[in-house]
Design an enzyme around this catalytic site. Structure first.
Site, PDB file in Angstrom:
ATOM      1  N   GLN A  94      -3.412  -2.224   7.264  1.00 43.79           N
ATOM      2  CA  GLN A  94      -3.763  -3.645   7.412  1.00 43.79           C
ATOM      3  C   GLN A  94      -4.396  -4.136   6.100  1.00 43.79           C
ATOM      4  OE1 GLN A  94      -4.812  -1.530  10.469  1.00 43.79           O
ATOM      5  NE2 GLN A  94      -2.633  -1.881  10.649  1.00 43.79           N
ATOM      6  N   LYS A 133       0.826  -1.218   0.000  1.00 47.29           N
ATOM      7  CA  LYS A 133       0.000   0.000   0.000  1.00 47.29           C
ATOM      8  C   LYS A 133       0.862   1.271   0.000  1.00 47.29           C
ATOM      9  CE  LYS A 133      -1.937  -1.590   3.762  1.00 47.29           C
ATOM     10  NZ  LYS A 133      -1.430  -2.977   3.770  1.00 47.29           N
ATOM     11  N   HIS A 140       4.378   0.760   6.438  1.00 49.62           N
ATOM     12  CA  HIS A 140       4.253   1.015   5.002  1.00 49.62           C
ATOM     13  C   HIS A 140       5.618   1.436   4.452  1.00 49.62           C
ATOM     14  CE1 HIS A 140      -0.375   1.752   5.413  1.00 49.62           C
ATOM     15  NE2 HIS A 140       0.011   0.562   5.819  1.00 49.62           N
ATOM     16  N   ARG A 185       8.985  -9.934  11.921  1.00 50.80           N
ATOM     17  CA  ARG A 185       8.644 -11.366  11.952  1.00 50.80           C
ATOM     18  C   ARG A 185       8.572 -11.931  10.538  1.00 50.80           C
ATOM     19  NH1 ARG A 185       3.089 -11.255  15.171  1.00 50.80           N
ATOM     20  NH2 ARG A 185       2.876  -9.393  13.890  1.00 50.80           N
TER      21      ARG A 185
HETATM   22  P1  GDP Z   1       2.190  -2.202   3.098  1.00 47.11           P
HETATM   23  O1  GDP Z   1       2.052  -2.438   4.550  1.00 47.11           O
HETATM   24  O2  GDP Z   1       1.006  -2.667   2.329  1.00 47.11           O
HETATM   25  O3  GDP Z   1       2.576  -0.800   2.748  1.00 47.11           O
HETATM   26  O4  GDP Z   1       3.403  -3.140   2.612  1.00 47.11           O
HETATM   27  P2  GDP Z   1       4.817  -3.363   3.379  1.00 47.11           P
HETATM   28  O5  GDP Z   1       5.661  -2.179   3.173  1.00 47.11           O
HETATM   29  O6  GDP Z   1       4.605  -3.829   4.772  1.00 47.11           O
HETATM   30  O7  GDP Z   1       5.353  -4.633   2.605  1.00 47.11           O
HETATM   31  C1  GDP Z   1       5.550  -4.649   1.231  1.00 47.11           C
HETATM   32  C2  GDP Z   1       7.018  -4.999   0.976  1.00 47.11           C
HETATM   33  O8  GDP Z   1       7.181  -5.335  -0.383  1.00 47.11           O
HETATM   34  C3  GDP Z   1       7.953  -3.839   1.214  1.00 47.11           C
HETATM   35  O9  GDP Z   1       9.201  -4.356   1.608  1.00 47.11           O
HETATM   36  C4  GDP Z   1       8.059  -3.186  -0.152  1.00 47.11           C
HETATM   37  O10 GDP Z   1       9.276  -2.475  -0.332  1.00 47.11           O
HETATM   38  C5  GDP Z   1       8.008  -4.389  -1.048  1.00 47.11           C
HETATM   39  N1  GDP Z   1       7.389  -4.214  -2.367  1.00 47.11           N
HETATM   40  C6  GDP Z   1       6.328  -3.466  -2.719  1.00 47.11           C
HETATM   41  N2  GDP Z   1       6.010  -3.675  -4.022  1.00 47.11           N
HETATM   42  C7  GDP Z   1       6.893  -4.579  -4.486  1.00 47.11           C
HETATM   43  C8  GDP Z   1       7.075  -5.229  -5.746  1.00 47.11           C
HETATM   44  O11 GDP Z   1       6.353  -5.041  -6.701  1.00 47.11           O
HETATM   45  N3  GDP Z   1       8.111  -6.141  -5.833  1.00 47.11           N
HETATM   46  C9  GDP Z   1       8.924  -6.412  -4.792  1.00 47.11           C
HETATM   47  N4  GDP Z   1       9.892  -7.300  -4.959  1.00 47.11           N
HETATM   48  N5  GDP Z   1       8.786  -5.823  -3.598  1.00 47.11           N
HETATM   49  C10 GDP Z   1       7.769  -4.929  -3.443  1.00 47.11           C
HETATM   50  P1  IMO Z   2       0.039  -2.999   7.215  1.00 51.58           P
HETATM   51  O1  IMO Z   2      -0.704  -1.681   7.223  1.00 51.58           O
HETATM   52  C1  IMO Z   2       0.129  -7.202   8.349  1.00 51.58           C
HETATM   53  C2  IMO Z   2      -1.823  -8.312  12.110  1.00 51.58           C
HETATM   54  C3  IMO Z   2      -0.914  -8.759  13.231  1.00 51.58           C
HETATM   55  C4  IMO Z   2      -1.851  -9.697  13.966  1.00 51.58           C
HETATM   56  C5  IMO Z   2      -3.195  -9.007  13.827  1.00 51.58           C
HETATM   57  C6  IMO Z   2      -3.587  -8.159  15.014  1.00 51.58           C
HETATM   58  O2  IMO Z   2       1.507  -2.847   7.266  1.00 51.58           O
HETATM   59  O3  IMO Z   2      -0.448  -3.863   6.105  1.00 51.58           O
HETATM   60  P2  IMO Z   2      -2.768  -5.875  16.062  1.00 51.58           P
HETATM   61  O4  IMO Z   2      -1.397  -5.310  16.265  1.00 51.58           O
HETATM   62  O5  IMO Z   2      -3.608  -5.058  15.144  1.00 51.58           O
HETATM   63  O6  IMO Z   2      -3.438  -6.203  17.347  1.00 51.58           O
HETATM   64  O7  IMO Z   2      -2.528  -7.294  15.339  1.00 51.58           O
HETATM   65  O8  IMO Z   2      -3.110  -8.200  12.679  1.00 51.58           O
HETATM   66  N1  IMO Z   2      -1.469  -6.983  11.538  1.00 51.58           N
HETATM   67  C7  IMO Z   2      -0.879  -6.805  10.360  1.00 51.58           C
HETATM   68  N2  IMO Z   2      -0.397  -7.707   9.469  1.00 51.58           N
HETATM   69  N3  IMO Z   2       0.195  -5.879   8.066  1.00 51.58           N
HETATM   70  C8  IMO Z   2      -0.297  -4.965   8.927  1.00 51.58           C
HETATM   71  O9  IMO Z   2      -0.370  -3.653   8.635  1.00 51.58           O
HETATM   72  C9  IMO Z   2      -0.830  -5.414  10.156  1.00 51.58           C
HETATM   73  N4  IMO Z   2      -1.364  -4.810  11.234  1.00 51.58           N
HETATM   74  C10 IMO Z   2      -1.770  -5.777  12.057  1.00 51.58           C
HETATM   75  O10 IMO Z   2       0.226  -9.413  12.744  1.00 51.58           O
HETATM   76  O11 IMO Z   2      -1.927 -10.922  13.286  1.00 51.58           O
HETATM   77 MG    MG Z   3       3.075  -3.396   6.124  1.00 50.82          MG
END
Ligand code: GDP
Ligand code: IMO
Ligand code: MG
Length: 422
Positions: free
Chosen positions: A223, A16, A41, A302
């Site tokens: 989330q 996202k 994010h 994790r």
């Molecule tokens: P969010 O919580 O939805 O914003 O996603 P996160 O940042 O927690 O996790 C997404 C992960 O995938 C991050 O490490 C990003 O840098 C990475 N990422 C996002 N888009 C891509 C993609 O198209 N390819 C790869 N390889 N990594 C990506």
């Molecule tokens: P983003 O925005 C992935 C999961 C936790 C746990 C459950 C409840 O980065 O996508 P909480 O801390 O809300 O009590 O946890 O939800 N969880 C997420 N998993 N991405 C997230 O956010 C999360 N936020 C909470 O791992 O299983």
């Molecule tokens: Mg995330």
């Protein structure tokens, strides 16, 4: 102007942050509407990496306004660290980062309670990020919470002490855990002062005035839809509404103000924490995806559980949020597969079903897979649709057909530039 929405369709971490950052220049305001520092994010550009927890992902785009909406729960300590990160990077957020007065505050004792409760659950634990999310939303619905606007009132300290005492009474019900309360409180009150340096707004008026003035707004989800408090894999969920409906209550806008709903899915699926995950791979394929995709939590570090894409689950979350366009991320992670699998149905009590059963935790079901060809080519960093291999285009077309929704973007790497716009 309508408020567009961008949200995760799986169990979070769909990418996202990256996509909001890419789309941000098309908007005047980016607004977070739910969740809190459980979110992580990730944004990558110009060789730099940032992880945001509370601050909306539009902050790196000059001139753009960012709102932390009333539906968000804020830990001033985490927010203060994020501001340090922005200061260190020379990002000027003065007058661009607004906080809704009705957003609730996470106290140190909310985190203590979260930890004590999870600890007491043993192997039934949710796998919470332990950021105090559940206890803070409990105080919100229990009508005990402290809100951002309260820090300006003369009785703030008194109200803080009352709520803290209530938490300490509750903590006594659980086995003892180590927690430096005095130290955390000291940091918290300092961070509250920092919070007060940001402009507080009555978010609902602020955003509706912006809509009336013709400003373009993007609501950034945290989330994923399967972690939604009502429709997710309860009780293995978070404590807020992560679907489009949450935008209305989390920002104070009417449903008819919602415009495009952009739903994000990985080309496969991940989950972090406990709870059911029907397409989870417990073998070397899952391990391979984890390695290729760097699937480790952005907030907690994790390892994320990995599995195939689940079309039954995606159709459900597309329905819940009225998704109008899809973004498929991390296709590059599947570069080395001859064939890919997608769950297109479940077998529930022996019968084929295209709907999610009531309780994924207990029902007797299994995912039924369709196999499609992989591309087995390196498409990392591809930016033009014409440069995507045919098998990848076919995979995208397969998803569009099965999900009944067009795919407007395909992400081919973590960097801001690594994206195919269609
Ligand atoms: P969010 O919580 O939805 O914003 O996603 P996160 O940042 O927690 O996790 C997404 C992960 O995938 C991050 O490490 C990003 O840098 C990475 N990422 C996002 N888009 C891509 C993609 O198209 N390819 C790869 N390889 N990594 C990506
Ligand atoms: P983003 O925005 C992935 C999961 C936790 C746990 C459950 C409840 O980065 O996508 P909480 O801390 O809300 O009590 O946890 O939800 N969880 C997420 N998993 N991405 C997230 O956010 C999360 N936020 C909470 O791992 O299983
Ligand atoms: Mg995330």
């Amino acid at each position: 102007m309508a408020v567009d929405v961008l949200l995760g369709l799986q169990w979070g971490d769909e990418g996202k942050g990256k996509i909001v950052d890419v789309l941000a220049p098309q908007y005047d305001i980016i607004a977070r509407f739910q969740g809190g520092p459980n979110a992580g994010h990730t944004l990558i550009f110009d060789g730099k990496k940032f992880v945001l927890h509370t601050v909306p992902s539009g902050i790196f785009r000059a001139g753009l306004k960012n709102l932390i909406g009333n539906g968000v729960v804020i830990d001033p300590i985490t927010l203060s660290k994020e501001l340090d990160q922005l200061d260190a990077a020379g990002v000027d957020y003065a007058g661009r980062l607004f906080v809704a007065r009705k957003a609730h505050l996470i106290l140190p004792t909310h985190r203590l309670l979260d930890a004590a409760r999870e600890n007491a659950k043993g192997d039934r634990k949710i796998g919470s990020t332990l950021k105090g999310i559940g206890p803070t939303y409990m105080d919100k619905t229990g009508r005990n919470g402290l809100r951002v606007g309260n820090v300006e009132a003369p009785d703030f300290r008194e109200r803080y002490e009352r709520l803290k005492q209530k938490h300490l009474d509750l903590v006594g019900l659980y086995p003892y855990i180590e927690f430096d309360l005095a130290g955390e409180e000291e940091k918290w009150f300092k961070a509250v002062e920092r919070l007060q340096s940001l402009p507080f707004v009555d978010g609902e008026f602020w955003i509706n005035q912006a809509i009336d003035a013709g400003e373009k707004i993007l609501a950034e989800g945290a989330q994923g839809s399967m972690l939604d408090i009502d429709f997710g894999t309860y009780p293995f969920v978070t404590s807020s509404n992560t679907i489009t409906a949450g935008v209305c209550t989390g920002l104070g806008i009417a449903p008819q103000k919602v415009g495009e709903v952009i739903g994000i899915t990985k080309a496969y699926c991940t989950r972090v924490g406990g709870g059911p995950f029907p397409t989870e791979l417990h073998d070397e394929v899952g391990e391979f995806i984890r390695k290729e995709g760097g699937e480790f939590g952005a907030t907690t570090g994790r390892p994320r559980r990995c599995g195939w894409i689940d079309l039954v689950q995606l159709r459900y979350t597309i329905m819940l949020s009225g998704v109008t366009q899809l973004v498929v991320t991390k296709v590059d992670v599947l570069n080395k597969f001859e064939t890919l699998k997608a769950a297109d149905a479940y077998r529930v009590e022996g019968e084929l079903s295209h709907e999610l059963p009531f309780d994924l935790c207990h029902e007797n079901y299994e995912a039924v897979y369709t196999e499609v060809p992989g591309w087995n080519t390196n498409l990392t960093s591809v930016k033009e649709e014409a440069n995507l291999p045919q098998a990848c285009l076919d995979y995208v077309a397969f998803l569009e057909e099965k999900l009944g929704t067009r795919v407007s973007m395909v992400s081919t790497g973590p960097d801001r530039e690594e994206l195919v716009m269609r």
